[in-house]
Design a protein around this motif. Structure first.
Motif, PDB file in Angstrom:
ATOM      1  N   SER A 129       0.793  -0.966  -0.295  1.00 58.18           N
ATOM      2  CA  SER A 129       0.061   0.056  -0.079  1.00 58.18           C
ATOM      3  C   SER A 129       0.987   1.123   0.017  1.00 58.18           C
ATOM      4  CB  SER A 129      -1.066   0.022   0.972  1.00 58.18           C
ATOM      5  OG  SER A 129      -1.909  -1.049   1.059  1.00 58.18           O
ATOM      6  N   LEU A 175       2.248   1.579  -3.390  1.00 62.04           N
ATOM      7  CA  LEU A 175       1.383   2.073  -4.411  1.00 62.04           C
ATOM      8  C   LEU A 175       0.973   3.448  -4.245  1.00 62.04           C
ATOM      9  CD1 LEU A 175      -0.750   1.374  -6.268  1.00 62.04           C
ATOM     10  CD2 LEU A 175      -2.457   0.934  -4.798  1.00 62.04           C
ATOM     11  N   TYR A 199      -2.177   4.690  -8.076  1.00 65.44           N
ATOM     12  CA  TYR A 199      -3.542   4.446  -7.753  1.00 65.44           C
ATOM     13  C   TYR A 199      -4.623   5.518  -8.157  1.00 65.44           C
ATOM     14  CZ  TYR A 199      -2.778   8.191  -4.461  1.00 65.44           C
ATOM     15  OH  TYR A 199      -2.585   9.565  -3.788  1.00 65.44           O
ATOM     16  N   LEU A 258      -8.720   5.432  -9.425  1.00 62.72           N
ATOM     17  CA  LEU A 258      -9.361   6.130  -8.421  1.00 62.72           C
ATOM     18  C   LEU A 258     -10.378   7.300  -9.151  1.00 62.72           C
ATOM     19  CD1 LEU A 258     -10.297   7.123  -5.607  1.00 62.72           C
ATOM     20  CD2 LEU A 258      -8.197   8.287  -5.384  1.00 62.72           C
ATOM     21  N   LEU A 263      -6.466  -1.469 -10.890  1.00 61.10           N
ATOM     22  CA  LEU A 263      -5.825  -1.598  -9.766  1.00 61.10           C
ATOM     23  C   LEU A 263      -5.254  -2.680  -9.404  1.00 61.10           C
ATOM     24  CD1 LEU A 263      -5.456   0.415  -7.170  1.00 61.10           C
ATOM     25  CD2 LEU A 263      -7.352  -0.928  -6.266  1.00 61.10           C
ATOM     26  N   THR A 274      -2.018  -3.033 -11.671  1.00 60.17           N
ATOM     27  CA  THR A 274      -1.283  -1.987 -11.190  1.00 60.17           C
ATOM     28  C   THR A 274      -0.393  -2.295 -10.025  1.00 60.17           C
ATOM     29  OG1 THR A 274      -2.700  -0.059 -11.996  1.00 60.17           O
ATOM     30  CG2 THR A 274      -0.996   0.280 -10.304  1.00 60.17           C
ATOM     31  N   LEU A 275      -0.981  -3.022  -9.207  1.00 58.49           N
ATOM     32  CA  LEU A 275      -0.430  -3.476  -7.960  1.00 58.49           C
ATOM     33  C   LEU A 275       0.416  -4.681  -8.381  1.00 58.49           C
ATOM     34  CD1 LEU A 275      -3.229  -3.767  -5.285  1.00 58.49           C
ATOM     35  CD2 LEU A 275      -0.896  -2.825  -5.019  1.00 58.49           C
ATOM     36  N   ALA A 315      -5.240  -5.492  -2.883  1.00 59.53           N
ATOM     37  CA  ALA A 315      -6.158  -4.858  -3.832  1.00 59.53           C
ATOM     38  C   ALA A 315      -7.746  -4.937  -3.168  1.00 59.53           C
ATOM     39  CB  ALA A 315      -6.035  -5.854  -5.177  1.00 59.53           C
ATOM     40  N   TRP A 341      -8.016  -1.968  -1.037  1.00 57.08           N
ATOM     41  CA  TRP A 341      -8.417  -0.660  -1.514  1.00 57.08           C
ATOM     42  C   TRP A 341      -9.663  -0.802  -2.372  1.00 57.08           C
ATOM     43  CZ3 TRP A 341      -5.340   3.738  -2.795  1.00 57.08           C
ATOM     44  CH2 TRP A 341      -4.247   3.718  -2.297  1.00 57.08           C
TER      45      TRP A 341
END
Length: 218
Positions: free
Chosen positions: A9, A12, A18, A22, A58, A61-62, A92, A95
């Motif tokens: 986290s 990120l 993020y 978002l 997301l 991306t992670l 994930a 989030w």
């Protein structure tokens, strides 16, 4: 595991990657629920639909935050690739839970609604159903599985279309169709809970598949 989730986290947040999913989620919510005065079942169906592509983005991306060398260091520190993969899925999910909270509250501010407990429970279950589906797609289309991200993107888009348009087959399609036609959240809660359980199974299968492919490539 908690330390790994905290680490991912933090990475990120520092990367600011993020922001794109978002902003996409917030933008879709604003467009789909602004000045809405209809039943909350249809409103939360729109929010759940917005959650689907954002959770895919997301998750991908992670999994791509670190290059292979840095990821290898994290794997050695964690003790196993599976722990890192589970931490990635857990991050994930965390989030997506934050997005779910926003998805419950913001439509009430954008529109005119009087929510009950059944409405909020339905909105949570609907969003998590789409989030779990999106996370599953994001994992199987991640850098861990595909070295060429162009191929991964094409597959992710194809799977998104499949789960959205797979009438009578896809849990997401069944969910969105049912909620758009439902008028009472309490009646829709049980079928939505069943679909949530099914998509949780899909997510578990995606984790297992990603781990198996990653192990064979190692």
């Amino acid at each position: 595991m908690i330390a790994l989730v905290r680490y991912m986290s933090t990475v990120l947040l520092l990367s600011q990657r993020y922001l794109a999913p978002l902003l996409l989620f917030l933008g879709l919510m604003a467009v789909l629920t602004s000045s809405d005065t209809g039943p909350l079942t249809a409103t939360y169906a729109s929010v759940a639909g917005a959650m689907l592509p954002c959770s895919v983005w997301l998750t991908m991306t992670l999994t791509g935050l670190e290059d292979p060398a840095h990821r290898s260091i994290v794997v050695v520190s964690a003790g196993s690739p599976l722990r890192v993969l589970l931490a990635t899925a857990g991050t994930a999910a965390l989030w997506c839970l934050l997005l779910t909270a926003a998805g419950l509250v913001l439509p009430l501010l954008f529109g005119t609604h009087t929510p009950g407990l059944a409405d909020l429970a339905l909105g949570t279950a609907a969003q998590l159903t789409c989030a779990f589906t999106g996370m599953a797609i994001g994992l199987v289309c991640s850098r861990l599985v595909f070295r060429r991200q162009g191929h991964a993107l094409v597959l992710a888009l194809a799977l998104l279309l499949a789960v959205l348009l797979g009438k009578g087959v896809s849990p997401v399609n069944i969910l969105l169709t049912h909620l758009q036609n439902a008028s009472d959240s309490a009646d829709a809660l049980a079928p939505t809970g069943a679909l949530l359980a099914i998509t949780a199974g899909f997510l578990a299968a995606a984790v297992a598949m990603t781990q198996a492919i990653t192990r064979r490539k190692a």
